[in-house]
Design an enzyme around this catalytic site. Structure first.
Site, PDB file in Angstrom:
ATOM      1  N   CYS A   1      12.095  -7.445  -7.360  1.00 53.60           N
ATOM      2  CA  CYS A   1      12.824  -7.033  -8.566  1.00 53.60           C
ATOM      3  C   CYS A   1      12.295  -7.774  -9.799  1.00 53.60           C
ATOM      4  O   CYS A   1      11.828  -8.902  -9.711  1.00 53.60           O
ATOM      5  CB  CYS A   1      14.297  -7.369  -8.436  1.00 53.60           C
ATOM      6  SG  CYS A   1      15.075  -6.704  -6.982  1.00 53.60           S
TER       7      CYS A   1
ATOM      8  N   ARG B   1       4.867  -6.010  -9.432  1.00 56.09           N
ATOM      9  CA  ARG B   1       5.601  -6.799  -8.442  1.00 56.09           C
ATOM     10  C   ARG B   1       6.177  -5.915  -7.337  1.00 56.09           C
ATOM     11  O   ARG B   1       6.592  -6.430  -6.308  1.00 56.09           O
ATOM     12  CB  ARG B   1       6.737  -7.572  -9.127  1.00 56.09           C
ATOM     13  CG  ARG B   1       6.244  -8.605 -10.127  1.00 56.09           C
ATOM     14  CD  ARG B   1       7.391  -9.117 -10.942  1.00 56.09           C
ATOM     15  NE  ARG B   1       8.334  -9.838 -10.127  1.00 56.09           N
ATOM     16  CZ  ARG B   1       8.392 -11.160 -10.023  1.00 56.09           C
ATOM     17  NH1 ARG B   1       7.562 -11.886 -10.713  1.00 56.09           N
ATOM     18  NH2 ARG B   1       9.278 -11.738  -9.256  1.00 56.09           N
TER      19      ARG B   1
ATOM     20  N   TRP C   1      13.920  -3.617  -6.213  1.00 55.16           N
ATOM     21  CA  TRP C   1      13.326  -3.439  -4.888  1.00 55.16           C
ATOM     22  C   TRP C   1      14.501  -3.541  -3.922  1.00 55.16           C
ATOM     23  O   TRP C   1      15.101  -4.604  -3.783  1.00 55.16           O
ATOM     24  CB  TRP C   1      12.304  -4.548  -4.643  1.00 55.16           C
ATOM     25  CG  TRP C   1      11.424  -4.360  -3.459  1.00 55.16           C
ATOM     26  CD1 TRP C   1      10.266  -3.641  -3.398  1.00 55.16           C
ATOM     27  CD2 TRP C   1      11.602  -4.929  -2.155  1.00 55.16           C
ATOM     28  NE1 TRP C   1       9.722  -3.727  -2.150  1.00 55.16           N
ATOM     29  CE2 TRP C   1      10.508  -4.503  -1.358  1.00 55.16           C
ATOM     30  CE3 TRP C   1      12.571  -5.742  -1.563  1.00 55.16           C
ATOM     31  CZ2 TRP C   1      10.364  -4.868  -0.024  1.00 55.16           C
ATOM     32  CZ3 TRP C   1      12.419  -6.109  -0.235  1.00 55.16           C
ATOM     33  CH2 TRP C   1      11.325  -5.673   0.517  1.00 55.16           C
TER      34      TRP C   1
ATOM     35  N   ASN D   1      18.331 -10.228  -9.825  1.00 57.44           N
ATOM     36  CA  ASN D   1      17.294 -10.355  -8.788  1.00 57.44           C
ATOM     37  C   ASN D   1      17.838 -11.300  -7.733  1.00 57.44           C
ATOM     38  O   ASN D   1      18.428 -12.323  -8.089  1.00 57.44           O
ATOM     39  CB  ASN D   1      16.028 -11.030  -9.335  1.00 57.44           C
ATOM     40  CG  ASN D   1      15.230 -10.126 -10.229  1.00 57.44           C
ATOM     41  OD1 ASN D   1      15.580  -8.967 -10.399  1.00 57.44           O
ATOM     42  ND2 ASN D   1      14.168 -10.660 -10.803  1.00 57.44           N
ATOM     43  N   GLY D   2      17.572 -11.018  -6.472  1.00 58.17           N
ATOM     44  CA  GLY D   2      17.983 -11.949  -5.423  1.00 58.17           C
ATOM     45  C   GLY D   2      19.030 -11.340  -4.516  1.00 58.17           C
ATOM     46  O   GLY D   2      19.309 -10.139  -4.563  1.00 58.17           O
TER      47      GLY D   2
ATOM     48  N   GLU E   1      -7.164 -11.124   7.874  1.00 58.64           N
ATOM     49  CA  GLU E   1      -6.986 -10.780   6.465  1.00 58.64           C
ATOM     50  C   GLU E   1      -7.481  -9.355   6.186  1.00 58.64           C
ATOM     51  O   GLU E   1      -6.834  -8.576   5.479  1.00 58.64           O
ATOM     52  CB  GLU E   1      -7.709 -11.821   5.597  1.00 58.64           C
ATOM     53  CG  GLU E   1      -7.757 -11.522   4.118  1.00 58.64           C
ATOM     54  CD  GLU E   1      -6.398 -11.214   3.491  1.00 58.64           C
ATOM     55  OE1 GLU E   1      -5.355 -11.482   4.103  1.00 58.64           O
ATOM     56  OE2 GLU E   1      -6.404 -10.654   2.381  1.00 58.64           O
TER      57      GLU E   1
ATOM     58  N   LYS F   1      -5.272  -6.185   4.771  1.00 59.45           N
ATOM     59  CA  LYS F   1      -5.648  -5.499   3.521  1.00 59.45           C
ATOM     60  C   LYS F   1      -5.753  -4.002   3.756  1.00 59.45           C
ATOM     61  O   LYS F   1      -5.239  -3.216   2.979  1.00 59.45           O
ATOM     62  CB  LYS F   1      -6.976  -6.078   3.045  1.00 59.45           C
ATOM     63  CG  LYS F   1      -7.164  -6.122   1.588  1.00 59.45           C
ATOM     64  CD  LYS F   1      -6.583  -7.332   0.877  1.00 59.45           C
ATOM     65  CE  LYS F   1      -5.202  -7.728   1.256  1.00 59.45           C
ATOM     66  NZ  LYS F   1      -4.784  -9.020   0.799  1.00 59.45           N
TER      67      LYS F   1
ATOM     68  N   GLU G   1      -2.213  -2.427   4.504  1.00 62.49           N
ATOM     69  CA  GLU G   1      -1.181  -2.438   3.455  1.00 62.49           C
ATOM     70  C   GLU G   1      -1.457  -1.455   2.331  1.00 62.49           C
ATOM     71  O   GLU G   1      -0.532  -0.980   1.692  1.00 62.49           O
ATOM     72  CB  GLU G   1      -0.948  -3.849   2.903  1.00 62.49           C
ATOM     73  CG  GLU G   1      -2.024  -4.381   2.010  1.00 62.49           C
ATOM     74  CD  GLU G   1      -1.690  -5.749   1.436  1.00 62.49           C
ATOM     75  OE1 GLU G   1      -0.566  -5.972   0.994  1.00 62.49           O
ATOM     76  OE2 GLU G   1      -2.596  -6.610   1.435  1.00 62.49           O
TER      77      GLU G   1
ATOM     78  N   HIS H   1      -8.628  -8.465  27.163  1.00 59.95           N
ATOM     79  CA  HIS H   1      -7.437  -8.878  27.916  1.00 59.95           C
ATOM     80  C   HIS H   1      -6.267  -7.916  27.699  1.00 59.95           C
ATOM     81  O   HIS H   1      -5.119  -8.282  27.912  1.00 59.95           O
ATOM     82  CB  HIS H   1      -7.051 -10.318  27.544  1.00 59.95           C
ATOM     83  CG  HIS H   1      -8.114 -11.299  27.942  1.00 59.95           C
ATOM     84  ND1 HIS H   1      -8.385 -11.596  29.251  1.00 59.95           N
ATOM     85  CD2 HIS H   1      -9.011 -11.996  27.209  1.00 59.95           C
ATOM     86  CE1 HIS H   1      -9.390 -12.456  29.308  1.00 59.95           C
ATOM     87  NE2 HIS H   1      -9.793 -12.712  28.075  1.00 59.95           N
TER      88      HIS H   1
ATOM     89  N   LYS I   1       4.908  -7.800  -5.019  1.00 62.68           N
ATOM     90  CA  LYS I   1       3.924  -8.849  -5.282  1.00 62.68           C
ATOM     91  C   LYS I   1       4.512 -10.231  -5.046  1.00 62.68           C
ATOM     92  O   LYS I   1       3.836 -11.143  -4.610  1.00 62.68           O
ATOM     93  CB  LYS I   1       3.449  -8.726  -6.737  1.00 62.68           C
ATOM     94  CG  LYS I   1       2.343  -9.666  -7.120  1.00 62.68           C
ATOM     95  CD  LYS I   1       1.060  -9.266  -6.456  1.00 62.68           C
ATOM     96  CE  LYS I   1      -0.079 -10.224  -6.694  1.00 62.68           C
ATOM     97  NZ  LYS I   1      -1.137 -10.058  -5.685  1.00 62.68           N
TER      98      LYS I   1
END
Ligand code: F6R
Length: 599
Positions: free
Chosen positions: A2, A27, A75, A101-102, A476, A480, A483, A499, A594
């Site tokens: 947010c 974000r 968000w 926010n939160g 990584e 990438k 996402e 395995h 973000k």
């Protein structure tokens, strides 16, 4: 996650809020809204909806004389992303308008104790705050009612509050979530991220946890005062605004992510220029002493930053000889391992705001252990709250998928391990310079990588395989690709495939293998043969001195230990071009944020 922007001043508030919200889009969010005071007819107007700020900008009428407003990008955490759940929210009588926010952890208890009969319009925890303030104003002043509410709510919050009876004041409060006050003679801008203050503030200050700030127009002046929970003024020292608008533009690139990938050689050079004094890497003695004194380093991070942490573990163990462990922040927060004496905790975070890390930092600080944050945002919560912090200097990273901050983190980790090592077996300055040049060579060939993507990467799924340092790069690389393209991708230790997971290899499945170290070359190549014989469509990324004539991407040789800085670049480009060809929203992938400010 947010985002919040508020404004009180001589300029048109809606312009500042909407452009601020656009700057915070990176974000991640799913709905947005604005509440502004129409000075002409002295009424408050609220526009909010599911979707992008673009919708807010184009589909509502701002031809209103307005100088006070608050806005929000949401968000979703409590309730679906829709118009009703979008912020701002009102108290029942509509006296208080609020953006938040939160997450308020005890909102259910607060409802049953104080406002059991209130009918809520949305599914959000935010409405509870607005209604508590309204309830307490029956017997208290607004300032006191806000302070009382703050003393009751538990969790994380950054709040802007408007009392519609006082259209010359914005109240702001925070705990754990960031909130900044930007100051300029002609007005005050409030925002959850420094980006939104660019162009609107000469100085700024971060509001401290469990304090609240009152921004007010008195006469012709705009005043901002910070108070603690009992109403005592809190002193603050304003900081200079030194970020400029150009730093957050796309600079001619189609996407922020591509721009940020291409900026990576300059990030390496910038870091070198910041930490080289008279040709020697120089770090604050407080930091080097804290690392040298550690019997064991515990690196705590999430996502991409955690992958940088794995490379950091390799550096601390192989360059500096210090045993190191890496933990997922959200796991460490509630499952702390048995610690050795004299530990050092290193928190790695691009944003410096990740809530999972902050919980760990608070826990570790309570045990009085030394803490160091590695971050790209010098003003962030994790930078402020750790004993020491070191800056990455990658410049603002706008694309949600982290690229240049990752290489910045790895470079900083190499410098930290190097400065504390007693025997320097290589010249880090020289080797990092070579890395920057080698990065440029591969970035210049990005169209070739685009063609390889079209040939090799299918929409179905993908595997990255490698060993040692290359395995960390595979983790990584896989994150990438998945996402931003939404292609299901796994990063695997090449030797582990047989395995179990090799069962998934069938005709045409893309497998990207990374080889940068001599010691693992033979073994990774035999793993490549295993997947080839099961029909995989293999693409090999190798360093020149371990390459084979059939390898598709051969990189200029760099010191083996620094190879993660280089091998990651083609994988970022693979992710970028895959997402581009699939027509995905590369800079703002779905469901992601973000700065992840909720646990
Ligand atoms: C992926 C990505 C995330 C972040 C993670 C931690 O591209 O950016 O995995 O690395 O959310 O964020 P920071 O580094 O801000 O703590």
């Amino acid at each position: 996650m947010c985002g919040i922007v508020g404004y009180l001043g001589d300029n048109k508030a809606s312009d500042i809020i909407l452009s601020g919200l656009e700057k915070l889009e990176y974000r991640g969010y799913d709905s947005c809204g604005i509440c502004l005071y129409n000075q002409s007819d002295q009424s408050f107007v609220t526009y909010k909806d599911k979707g992008r700020v673009e919708h807010l900008v184009h589909d509502f009428d701002y031809d209103i004389n307005n100088h006070l407003a608050i806005g929000h990008t949401r968000w979703a955490t409590h309730g679906k992303p829709n118009q009703t759940n979008s912020h701002p929210h009102f108290s029942l009588s509509k006296r208080f308008s609020i953006v938040h926010n939160g997450v308020i952890e005890n909102y259910k208890e607060l409802v049953s104790k104080f406002i059991p009969n209130t009918i809520f319009i949305s599914e959000t925890d935010t409405e509870v705050i607005a209604n508590l303030i309204e309830l307490f104003t029956e017997t208290l002043s607004v300032d006191e009612a806000i302070r009382k509410t703050l003393s009751l709510i538990e969790g994380s919050y950054a709040l802007l509050i408007i009392d519609t009876l006082s259209p010359n004041i914005i109240y702001a409060a925070k705990n754990k979530s960031p909130l900044l006050i930007g100051i300029r003679k002609e007005g005050i801008t409030l925002a959850s991220d420094l980006m939104a203050l660019i162009g609107h503030a000469d100085t700024y200050y971060p509001i401290e946890d469990k304090t609240f700030t009152k921004v007010e127009k008195i006469g012709n002046k705009y005043i901002s005062e910070m108070f603690d929970i009992i109403g005592k003024p809190v002193q603050f020292v304003p900081l200079e605004m030194n970020m400029v608008l150009e730093e957050i533009g796309k600079g001619g690139y189609s996407h922020y992510m591509l721009k940020e990938i291409c900026e990576q050689p300059s990030v390496i050079r910038k870091i070198m220029s910041k930490y080289l004094i008279e040709d020697q890497f120089t770090i604050s003695p407080k930091i080097t002493q804290m690392i040298s004194a550690a019997k064991r380093i515990y690196i705590i991070a999430a996502g991409t930053s955690m992958h940088a942490g794995f490379v950091g573990k390799y550096y601390f163990e192989n360059i500096a000889n210090i045993p190191t462990e890496v933990f997922i922040a959200s796991e460490f927060a509630y499952n702390m391992p048995l610690l050795v004496d004299n530990p050092l905790f290193i928190f790695i975070s691009q944003s410096g705001e990740t809530a999972d890390l902050r919980t760990c930092l608070v826990n570790v600080k309570q045990l009085n252990y030394p803490t160091l944050t590695i971050t790209n945002v010098a003003t962030s919560t994790l930078a402020r709250e750790a004993d020491q912090f070191i800056e990455i200097y990658a410049g603002p990273e706008i694309a949600v998928a982290s690229t240049k901050a990752y290489v910045g983190q790895v470079a900083i980790l190499s410098i930290l391990a190097y400065v504390v090592s007693s025997k320097k077996s290589f010249d880090l300055k020289l080797e990092l310079s070579k890395v920057a040049i080698a990065m440029e060579a591969i970035i210049d060939k990005r169209e070739y990588i685009h063609r390889l993507v079209q040939e090799k990467i299918t929409k179905k799924s993908c595997f990255y395989i490698g060993r040692g340092l290359d395995y960390y790069t595979c983790l990584e690389a896989a994150l990438k690709l998945k996402e931003i393209s939404y292609i299901q991708t796994e990063g695997f230790a090449a030797g582990e495939l047989k395995h179990g997971t090799i069962a998934l290899i069938e005709d045409g499945i893309p497998v990207v293998a990374i080889i940068s170290q001599k010691i693992i070359n033979k073994n990774t190549r035999s793993n490549i043969r295993e997947v080839l014989s099961r029909g995989a469509n293999v693409l090999v990324i190798s360093l020149n001195n371990v390459s084979d004539v059939t390898d598709e991407i051969v990189l200029v040789d760099v010191h083996e230990i620094l190879s993660p800085l280089l091998t990651v670049i083609p994988t970022q480009l693979i992710a970028f071009y895959s997402a581009l060809d699939l027509n995905k929203d590369i800079d703002k992938p779905r469901n992601l944020a973000k700065s992840v400010t909720v646990e």
